[in-house]
Design an enzyme around this catalytic site. Structure first.
Site, PDB file in Angstrom:
ATOM      1  N   THR A  39       0.836  -1.214   0.000  1.00 17.53           N
ATOM      2  CA  THR A  39       0.000   0.000   0.000  1.00 17.53           C
ATOM      3  C   THR A  39       0.874   1.270   0.000  1.00 17.53           C
ATOM      4  O   THR A  39       0.465   2.298  -0.539  1.00 17.53           O
ATOM      5  CB  THR A  39      -0.963   0.058   1.213  1.00 17.53           C
ATOM      6  OG1 THR A  39      -0.211  -0.020   2.408  1.00 17.53           O
ATOM      7  CG2 THR A  39      -1.962  -1.057   1.183  1.00 17.53           C
ATOM      8  N   HIS A  42       1.563   1.693  -3.566  1.00 13.02           N
ATOM      9  CA  HIS A  42       0.340   2.229  -4.178  1.00 13.02           C
ATOM     10  C   HIS A  42       0.280   3.738  -4.007  1.00 13.02           C
ATOM     11  O   HIS A  42       0.014   4.478  -4.944  1.00 13.02           O
ATOM     12  CB  HIS A  42      -0.886   1.630  -3.459  1.00 13.02           C
ATOM     13  CG  HIS A  42      -1.587   0.580  -4.248  1.00 13.02           C
ATOM     14  ND1 HIS A  42      -2.823   0.784  -4.815  1.00 13.02           N
ATOM     15  CD2 HIS A  42      -1.222  -0.676  -4.560  1.00 13.02           C
ATOM     16  CE1 HIS A  42      -3.187  -0.314  -5.446  1.00 13.02           C
ATOM     17  NE2 HIS A  42      -2.242  -1.224  -5.293  1.00 13.02           N
TER      18      HIS A  42
HETATM   19 ZN   LIG Z   1       0.708  -3.085   5.397  1.00  9.04          ZN
END
Ligand SMILES: [Zn+2]
Ligand SMILES: [Zn+2]
Length: 334
Positions: A39, A42
């Protein structure tokens, strides 16, 4: 103190910021290690993580460390304690918290931005680490807590067949936990040849790529499929290889702008259930207990130890992330 920021436009910067002062209920922690999560990547690429991203933001949320100071109202911790932090704060009184759905808290926000020398989460987000668990391994507590929640959702029956897409850090931990859950057969689907070997080493019975699986899935009723990549193609394929009455868990974080296509008739004739897993409600303690028990091999999963200064290159080129878990070394204490 220093902190590593995503500043927008695929740029990372280490900034000198004001020292944190713990509030009455907060625990100030000197960060030892922080895992680099998909993430974070991301966010660096301008996509949303668990929440919308508005730069500049400090990256990281998978951290462990040592308590250096506590607020007046803190009762369970003192300086010197070894701890891990659950980065996800929930308020306890919104309509979702009142129903125990704390991962959907209306006031949820991150309280352990671990690409920093210090963090100051509230006491309720801090968990003690036993002496037997080193702090580098303890930095796996957050990703593992998310896995524990995902496994809670699909409730794997002993003796079943489980397919897992992707042998990144999450897939590598999952293979091992699924093995302990009593699965009779574990199939890992992965494109990198070295990772196919690692898959077997970690407990998979069969390790194949996403082409080879199409030759074998019809002969096996796959009861569970867990997708840990977040790739549209493999999410679609997960529905194809899933057997009768199968449960599918889309664990990997997909691209917010890309839809996944499902053949409804195919899903109908197999009575498929599709699960998604969001964050880590009530699973951090169990994750720490699993890590403390020593049953998981985390050493073979770590591909690099990087610093606040050089992790910017990694965010850009993912050289080590492709091979496993990248650990950011802050104080580096164990
Ligand atoms: Zn994580
Ligand atoms: Zn709430």
């Amino acid at each position: 103190m220093k902190a590593g920021y995503y500043v927008g436009d695929r740029k990372y910067q280490v900034r000198d910021i004001q020292e944190l002062i713990p509030g009455d209920n907060d625990v100030k922690i000197k960060v030892a290690w922080c895992g680099l999560c998909a993430t974070d990547v991301h966010k660096f690429n301008g996509k949303n993580g668990a929440s919308p991203v508005i730069p500049p933001i400090i990256l990281g949320h998978e951290c462990s460390g040592i308590v250096v100071q506590v607020g007046k109202a803190v009762t369970r911790f003192k300086p010197g304690d070894r701890v891990a932090a659950d980065p996800s704060f929930h308020c306890g009184h919104c309509e979702f918290c009142q129903q125990g759905l704390v991962n959907f808290c209306k006031n949820r926000h991150g309280v352990a931005k671990g690409f920093a020398e210090y963090i100051c989460p509230p006491e309720k987000n801090v968990y003690p680490i036993p002496d037997s668990l080193d702090l580098r391994t303890a930095a796996f507590a957050e990703p593992l807590s998310c896995i524990v929640h995902g496994l809670d959702l699909i409730n794997i029956k002993s003796g079943s067949t489980v397919a897992i897409y992707g042998l990144g850090a999450i897939g590598s931990l999952l293979v091992q936990l699924v093995r302990y859950s009593g699965a009779a057969k574990i199939i890992v689907i992965e494109r990198e040849p070295e990772k196919l070997l690692l898959a077997k080493h970690l407990g998979a019975n069969i390790a194949v790529d996403d082409v080879e699986i199409l030759n074998i899935y019809k002969d096996i009723n796959i009861d569970y499929v867990i997708e840990c990549i977040g790739n549209t193609k493999t999410m679609e394929q997960s529905c194809e290889i899933a057997g009768k009455n199968a449960k599918i868990l889309w664990f990997g974080l997909g691209d917010p702008e890309q839809a996944v296509k499902i053949n409804q008739y195919n899903a109908f004739t197999k009575e498929l259930s599709i699960f998604t897993s969001y964050l880590n409600p009530y699973s951090t303690k169990r994750a720490i207990d699993i890590l403390s028990s020593g049953i998981l091999n985390t050493k073979d999963i770590i591909s690099a130890e990087l610093t606040l200064e050089n992790i910017g290159d990694e965010l850009d080129n993912l050289a080590f992330s492709r091979q496993g878990k990248v650990m950011l070394k802050l104080s580096g204490e164990l």
